[in-house]
Design an enzyme around this catalytic site. Sequence first.
Site, PDB file in Angstrom:
ATOM      1  N   LYS A  67      11.307  12.863  20.907  1.00  0.00           N
ATOM      2  CA  LYS A  67      12.023  11.820  21.098  1.00  0.00           C
ATOM      3  C   LYS A  67      12.626  11.470  23.054  1.00  0.00           C
ATOM      4  O   LYS A  67      12.696  12.959  23.801  1.00  0.00           O
ATOM      5  CB  LYS A  67      13.566  11.737  20.544  1.00  0.00           C
ATOM      6  CG  LYS A  67      14.467  10.359  20.377  1.00  0.00           C
ATOM      7  CD  LYS A  67      13.341   9.443  19.649  1.00  0.00           C
ATOM      8  CE  LYS A  67      14.608   8.125  19.952  1.00  0.00           C
ATOM      9  NZ  LYS A  67      13.990   8.002  20.492  1.00  0.00           N
ATOM     10  N   LYS A 103       8.683  12.360  26.440  1.00  0.00           N
ATOM     11  CA  LYS A 103       9.005  11.181  27.564  1.00  0.00           C
ATOM     12  C   LYS A 103       7.818  10.823  28.128  1.00  0.00           C
ATOM     13  O   LYS A 103       6.515  11.100  27.725  1.00  0.00           O
ATOM     14  CB  LYS A 103       9.812  11.654  28.411  1.00  0.00           C
ATOM     15  CG  LYS A 103      10.725  10.744  29.460  1.00  0.00           C
ATOM     16  CD  LYS A 103      11.723  10.075  29.284  1.00  0.00           C
ATOM     17  CE  LYS A 103      12.477   9.433  29.493  1.00  0.00           C
ATOM     18  NZ  LYS A 103      13.882  10.072  29.187  1.00  0.00           N
ATOM     19  N   THR A 187      24.567   4.767  26.467  1.00  0.00           N
ATOM     20  CA  THR A 187      24.489   5.484  26.779  1.00  0.00           C
ATOM     21  C   THR A 187      26.200   5.560  27.842  1.00  0.00           C
ATOM     22  O   THR A 187      26.287   6.503  27.808  1.00  0.00           O
ATOM     23  CB  THR A 187      23.408   4.955  28.195  1.00  0.00           C
ATOM     24  OG1 THR A 187      22.153   5.218  27.492  1.00  0.00           O
ATOM     25  CG2 THR A 187      23.746   6.221  29.020  1.00  0.00           C
ATOM     26  N   GLY A 213      24.195   3.253  40.989  1.00  0.00           N
ATOM     27  CA  GLY A 213      22.967   2.840  40.275  1.00  0.00           C
ATOM     28  C   GLY A 213      24.057   1.874  38.954  1.00  0.00           C
ATOM     29  O   GLY A 213      25.309   2.513  38.645  1.00  0.00           O
ATOM     30  N   ASN A 216      21.521  -0.343  33.400  1.00  0.00           N
ATOM     31  CA  ASN A 216      21.467   0.004  32.286  1.00  0.00           C
ATOM     32  C   ASN A 216      22.759   1.110  31.872  1.00  0.00           C
ATOM     33  O   ASN A 216      24.214   0.728  31.427  1.00  0.00           O
ATOM     34  CB  ASN A 216      20.826   0.244  30.973  1.00  0.00           C
ATOM     35  CG  ASN A 216      20.661   0.586  29.605  1.00  0.00           C
ATOM     36  OD1 ASN A 216      22.106   1.595  29.307  1.00  0.00           O
ATOM     37  ND2 ASN A 216      21.791  -1.105  28.861  1.00  0.00           N
ATOM     38  N   ALA A 217      23.026   1.832  32.410  1.00  0.00           N
ATOM     39  CA  ALA A 217      23.894   3.444  32.053  1.00  0.00           C
ATOM     40  C   ALA A 217      25.097   2.847  33.323  1.00  0.00           C
ATOM     41  O   ALA A 217      25.805   3.066  32.297  1.00  0.00           O
ATOM     42  CB  ALA A 217      23.084   4.482  32.250  1.00  0.00           C
ATOM     43  N   SER A 344      19.897   5.951  19.186  1.00  0.00           N
ATOM     44  CA  SER A 344      18.899   6.028  18.723  1.00  0.00           C
ATOM     45  C   SER A 344      18.328   6.323  17.964  1.00  0.00           C
ATOM     46  O   SER A 344      17.855   5.975  17.317  1.00  0.00           O
ATOM     47  CB  SER A 344      17.642   5.898  20.002  1.00  0.00           C
ATOM     48  OG  SER A 344      17.579   5.371  21.218  1.00  0.00           O
TER      49      SER A 344
END
Length: 410
Positions: A67, A103, A187, A213, A216-217, A344
């Site tokens: 995963k 990954k 996340t 950053g 998304n996170a 997920s």
Amino acid sequence: MANPFNAALQQLKKAADIAQIDAEIVEQLRQPQREYHIAIPVRMDNGSLKIFTGYRVQHNDARGPHKGGIRFHPKTDINEVKALSFWMTFKCACVGIPYGGGKGGVTVDPKKLSIGELERLARGWARAMAPYIGPDKDIPAPDVYTTPQIMAWIMDEYSKAVGKYTPGVITGKPLAVGGSQGRGTATAQGGIYVTEELIKKMRLKNPQVVVQGFGNAGSFFAKLASKKGWKVVAVSDSKGGIYNPKGLDITKLFAHKQKTHSVLDFPGSKNISNTQILTLACDILVPAALEGVITKEVAGKIKARAIVELANGPTLPEADEKLAKRGITLVPDILANAGGVTVSYFEWVQNLSNYYWTEKEVFEKLKPIMVQAFNDVWSAGQKYKTDLRTGAYIHATTRIAAAMKARGQV
Ligand code: GLU
């Protein structure tokens, strides 16, 4: 930049030495089970044919199917994907979801592709990988610069390859094609649950937060943190950062970023660089971008009291040593950002049972998993008198070792 896979191996070695983990288990975990290197021909809008390089690394499947996400980034290479795949194995074990690690990646700057080129690239990745992925084999998901739309194209291409609608092959999909409520912010939400536990342990009041950053996170973490009344004083994206010691209005910042495609020049704040942001005075520093940003040198200058790693691999091993010496508590990536893969897992469970949950149900199930994992990691750290990263590796490796032993792999 340093090879992130070497950093990953050093993290495991430290845990293995301290907890005296069976050498045969460690040896197997030091290498991925499989690595795929694929060439993806894409017809570009100008008529030319461009061949992109893609990867999938299946690190380990002792505890369940591989995963992990797929990254589209110009600097992605095999060592990065190997490290990210390795981290997934330990992340899934750390929070106790029934998966191994994997990954994928493509070396590409997706910002330079048209929407059509991006779709053809995603479909090309899926066609090349279709024989080697699947709901009970290897389940990809989003990562840096990949989106729910890209997940939908990959799901569609895979479904065509196997001749049936197969939403469980990939997670992070749009709601319309079997996505889960809450996956988009999972996340960040998982990071918030973990940070709440940390705040209790450290007895921090009204923490000041810095987020490096704004993907998304990071962006959703900043939003949820400010909603909780924590003061977010600085954030950054790939173009640079902004700082306002009085706190940033994150709702207004979202609108500003949407309009200008950058957080820079946000009214009332000062522009700063992506390195400066890491050493600002604050309580909690949240690296939420790429690996390797906290070097030994940076670690010597960090003023935060704690670090919560929402990115994968942001801290180098030499920096870990330095932070520990300086008494800065670090909540490691394989715990702090595990909320994404946990939701997920929920998405995959919903796909396999074809029965869908509300957002409330998703977060009610996520929270106890994150809180339990935090406390397990904290206890392991105390028991072995070590830092939380090493505690997390010991905790995770114990679970992986149990599966390997039960399966007769050692
Ligand atoms: N890319 C995310 C991670 O690094 C999510 C992986 C997933 O959902 O499978 O954890």
